[in-house]
Design an enzyme around this catalytic site. Structure first.
Site, PDB file in Angstrom:
ATOM      1  N   SER A  51       0.885   1.123   3.904  1.00  0.00           N
ATOM      2  CA  SER A  51      -0.595   1.374   3.648  1.00  0.00           C
ATOM      3  C   SER A  51      -1.272   0.223   3.418  1.00  0.00           C
ATOM      4  O   SER A  51      -0.937  -0.280   2.398  1.00  0.00           O
ATOM      5  CB  SER A  51      -0.579   2.441   2.702  1.00  0.00           C
ATOM      6  OG  SER A  51       0.242   3.666   2.840  1.00  0.00           O
ATOM      7  N   ARG A 102      -0.261   3.369  -7.788  1.00  0.00           N
ATOM      8  CA  ARG A 102      -0.196   2.404  -7.253  1.00  0.00           C
ATOM      9  C   ARG A 102      -0.836   1.036  -8.076  1.00  0.00           C
ATOM     10  O   ARG A 102      -1.455   0.270  -7.631  1.00  0.00           O
ATOM     11  CB  ARG A 102      -0.999   2.243  -5.621  1.00  0.00           C
ATOM     12  CG  ARG A 102      -0.405   2.967  -4.750  1.00  0.00           C
ATOM     13  CD  ARG A 102       1.027   2.557  -4.158  1.00  0.00           C
ATOM     14  NE  ARG A 102       1.350   3.365  -3.101  1.00  0.00           N
ATOM     15  CZ  ARG A 102       1.950   4.490  -2.968  1.00  0.00           C
ATOM     16  NH1 ARG A 102       2.260   5.228  -4.094  1.00  0.00           N
ATOM     17  NH2 ARG A 102       2.492   4.994  -1.905  1.00  0.00           N
ATOM     18  N   GLU A 108      -4.544  -1.844  -0.719  1.00  0.00           N
ATOM     19  CA  GLU A 108      -3.445  -1.659  -1.434  1.00  0.00           C
ATOM     20  C   GLU A 108      -2.562  -2.879  -1.677  1.00  0.00           C
ATOM     21  O   GLU A 108      -1.996  -3.229  -2.429  1.00  0.00           O
ATOM     22  CB  GLU A 108      -2.742  -0.577  -0.811  1.00  0.00           C
ATOM     23  CG  GLU A 108      -1.438  -0.051  -1.866  1.00  0.00           C
ATOM     24  CD  GLU A 108      -0.241   0.190  -1.414  1.00  0.00           C
ATOM     25  OE1 GLU A 108       0.499  -0.388  -0.692  1.00  0.00           O
ATOM     26  OE2 GLU A 108      -0.100   1.696  -0.891  1.00  0.00           O
TER      27      GLU A 108
HETATM   28  N1  EPU Z   1      -4.032  11.451   7.722  1.00  0.00           N
HETATM   29  C1  EPU Z   1      -4.989  11.454   8.917  1.00  0.00           C
HETATM   30  N2  EPU Z   1      -4.572  10.449   9.968  1.00  0.00           N
HETATM   31  C2  EPU Z   1      -3.819   9.444   9.955  1.00  0.00           C
HETATM   32  C3  EPU Z   1      -2.966   9.325   8.653  1.00  0.00           C
HETATM   33  C4  EPU Z   1      -3.067  10.185   7.575  1.00  0.00           C
HETATM   34  O1  EPU Z   1      -5.591  12.427   9.418  1.00  0.00           O
HETATM   35  O2  EPU Z   1      -4.044   8.540  10.572  1.00  0.00           O
HETATM   36  C5  EPU Z   1      -4.148  12.320   6.807  1.00  0.00           C
HETATM   37  C6  EPU Z   1      -3.550  13.736   7.406  1.00  0.00           C
HETATM   38  O3  EPU Z   1      -4.311  14.605   6.687  1.00  0.00           O
HETATM   39  C7  EPU Z   1      -2.318  13.870   6.616  1.00  0.00           C
HETATM   40  C8  EPU Z   1      -2.617  13.091   5.029  1.00  0.00           C
HETATM   41  O4  EPU Z   1      -3.533  11.889   5.814  1.00  0.00           O
HETATM   42  O5  EPU Z   1      -1.814  14.963   5.989  1.00  0.00           O
HETATM   43  C9  EPU Z   1      -1.554  12.357   4.330  1.00  0.00           C
HETATM   44  O6  EPU Z   1      -0.875  11.425   5.352  1.00  0.00           O
HETATM   45  P1  EPU Z   1       0.664  11.043   4.816  1.00  0.00           P
HETATM   46  O7  EPU Z   1       1.255  12.044   4.529  1.00  0.00           O
HETATM   47  O8  EPU Z   1       1.098   9.931   6.106  1.00  0.00           O
HETATM   48  O9  EPU Z   1       0.308  10.128   3.731  1.00  0.00           O
HETATM   49  P2  EPU Z   1      -0.826   8.983   3.270  1.00  0.00           P
HETATM   50  O10 EPU Z   1      -1.427   9.506   2.093  1.00  0.00           O
HETATM   51  O11 EPU Z   1      -1.434   8.464   4.502  1.00  0.00           O
HETATM   52  C10 EPU Z   1       0.699   8.007   1.401  1.00  0.00           C
HETATM   53  C11 EPU Z   1       1.332   6.908   0.788  1.00  0.00           C
HETATM   54  C12 EPU Z   1       2.122   6.264   1.467  1.00  0.00           C
HETATM   55  C13 EPU Z   1       3.736   7.242   1.422  1.00  0.00           C
HETATM   56  C14 EPU Z   1       2.995   8.697   1.821  1.00  0.00           C
HETATM   57  C15 EPU Z   1       4.040   9.918   1.685  1.00  0.00           C
HETATM   58  C16 EPU Z   1      -0.719   5.637  -0.176  1.00  0.00           C
HETATM   59  C17 EPU Z   1      -1.685   4.583  -0.115  1.00  0.00           C
HETATM   60  N3  EPU Z   1       0.177   5.709   0.989  1.00  0.00           N
HETATM   61  O12 EPU Z   1       0.346   7.868   2.582  1.00  0.00           O
HETATM   62  O13 EPU Z   1       3.009   5.206   1.151  1.00  0.00           O
HETATM   63  O14 EPU Z   1       4.816   6.858   2.325  1.00  0.00           O
HETATM   64  O15 EPU Z   1       1.957   9.084   1.116  1.00  0.00           O
HETATM   65  O16 EPU Z   1       4.103  10.128   0.402  1.00  0.00           O
HETATM   66  O17 EPU Z   1      -0.785   6.277  -1.413  1.00  0.00           O
HETATM   67  C18 EPU Z   1       2.672   2.530   1.099  1.00  0.00           C
HETATM   68  O18 EPU Z   1       2.126   2.651   0.004  1.00  0.00           O
HETATM   69  O19 EPU Z   1       2.688   1.721   1.727  1.00  0.00           O
HETATM   70  C19 EPU Z   1       3.173   3.795   1.619  1.00  0.00           C
HETATM   71  C20 EPU Z   1       3.401   3.919   3.028  1.00  0.00           C
END
Ligand code: EPU
Length: 341
Positions: free
Chosen positions: A238, A163, A334
């Protein structure tokens, strides 16, 4: 001839749907119009607006806001295996991804449904489900805000990171990206389906040999189930980045919070999901005035209707402080907070 508007509402120009105004506003349709706007005298501040999908406007902007509406997709070269496409900055990201899939070009399918425009995608090296923009990026053209001259940035010069890029650091406020060149595959596509949620979605659909369209469809379904549609609920995806912490900090937090997820990074350190940290602090689904935390994904802050940018920022600061207090981890936004955070 460009036309400068005054006191333009920015509500429909930012996906958070924050109702602020620009003192002066111009929408530019070509690289020449952009140069004309950038070199206009008599405006102390100029602010570049792309798809408005990664900003939080906390105040009205006493500036000339230059909205990039430069369109076009031009094939540069192709052989049996690959095609290079030059895409102008004002093309909207997701329709462009769908266009590439209709033509059978692979590489962008995991990045389906990301809000925003092509020109802003390299700034934060957009990424999702195991793929980042840098994986398909060849170069981009960017105009100097000072001189109006175009400089071509190679992939190395962009210094892409998670990012992050040159345009978010040293290049901030200096350049406007006008076009991006992507190299996509015409056959033997590389399928990135290792991400658990994609595998689960493909299995659910009974697909064993997924093609790029199947992967895109799966990504769209996953995103729609977790992330609010900005056309219905204002948001910027995010709000925070996932922090990378040291192995020691990770182990020490894990002693008290055994369920802490963590992903070791090639460069060292452990990436922990900010969404998990925020949820543990009890914020998921919480409301602060007209701002809130999305009930299906704690990393996403939302506008529940007529939220001000200040309300969203207050909520973000509360979350940041609570996460630090409970886990000793600093989480960073972000989203670009305007004026600067
Ligand atoms: N989780 C929770 N609670 C929540 C959300 C997430 O416990 O409310 C934990 C869970 O353990 C889950 C893990 O976080 O397994 C990962 O969650 P998720 O797969 O939704 O991914 P993220 O890390 O929250 C990142 C990106 C997203 C992207 C997804 C999928 C960042 C800041 N965000 O989210 O990007 O779509 O991975 O690859 O890296 C964006 O940048 O705007 C965005 C949406």
């Amino acid at each position: 001839m460009i036309k400068i508007l005054e006191h333009q509402s920015l509500k429909s120009y930012n996906t958070f749907g924050i109702d602020t105004t620009a003192r002066h506003f111009v929408s530019v349709q070509s690289v020449d119009e952009l140069r004309e706007a950038l070199l206009l005298e008599g405006y102390s501040k100029k602010f570049i607006l792309g798809g408005g999908s990664n900003i939080l406007l906390t105040k009205s902007l006493d500036a000339l806001v230059i909205h990039l509406a430069i369109k076009g997709i031009v094939p540069l070269w192709e052989d049996d295996e690959q095609i290079a496409l030059k895409v102008m900055a004002g093309e909207v990201w997701h329709p462009f991804v769908l266009w590439t899939l209709e033509h059978g070009y692979g590489g962008l399918e995991n990045l389906s449904l990301i809000p925003g425009n092509v020109g802003t995608a390299p700034i934060q090296n957009i990424g999702a489900y195991g793929v980042e923009l840098k994986d398909v990026f060849q170069q981009c053209d960017a105009m100097s805000m000072e001189t109006g001259k175009i400089h071509t940035f190679s992939k190395d010069e962009c210094q892409f990171d998670y990012r992050d890029s040159y345009f978010k650091r040293e290049g901030k406020g200096k350049y406007v990206i006008t076009s991006v060149v992507f190299v996509l595959t015409k056959k033997d596509h590389v399928h990135n389906t290792s991400y658990g949620a994609i595998q689960a979605e493909l299995e659910k659909r009974g697909i064993e040999q997924a093609d790029i369209k199947d992967i895109s469809d799966a990504v769209i379904t996953i995103r729609e189930s977790k992330l609010p549609d900005p056309a219905k609920i204002g948001n910027s995806g995010s709000f925070f980045k996932n922090p990378v912490i040291s192995e020691e900090s990770y182990q020490s937090i894990k002693k008290e919070h055994a369920a802490l997820p963590g992903y070791p990074q090639d460069e060292g350190g452990i990436k922990v999901p900010a969404g998990w940290l925020i949820e543990q602090c009890g914020f998921k689904g919480m409301r602060h005035g007209n701002a809130g935390v999305y009930e299906k994904q704690a990393l996403v802050l939302i506008n529940l209707g007529n939220a001000t940018g200040e309300e969203v920022l207050e909520l973000a600061l509360k979350i940041k402080a609570a996460v630090y207090e409970k886990f000793g981890v600093h989480i960073q936004p972000e989203v670009n907070i305007i004026p600067q955070f």
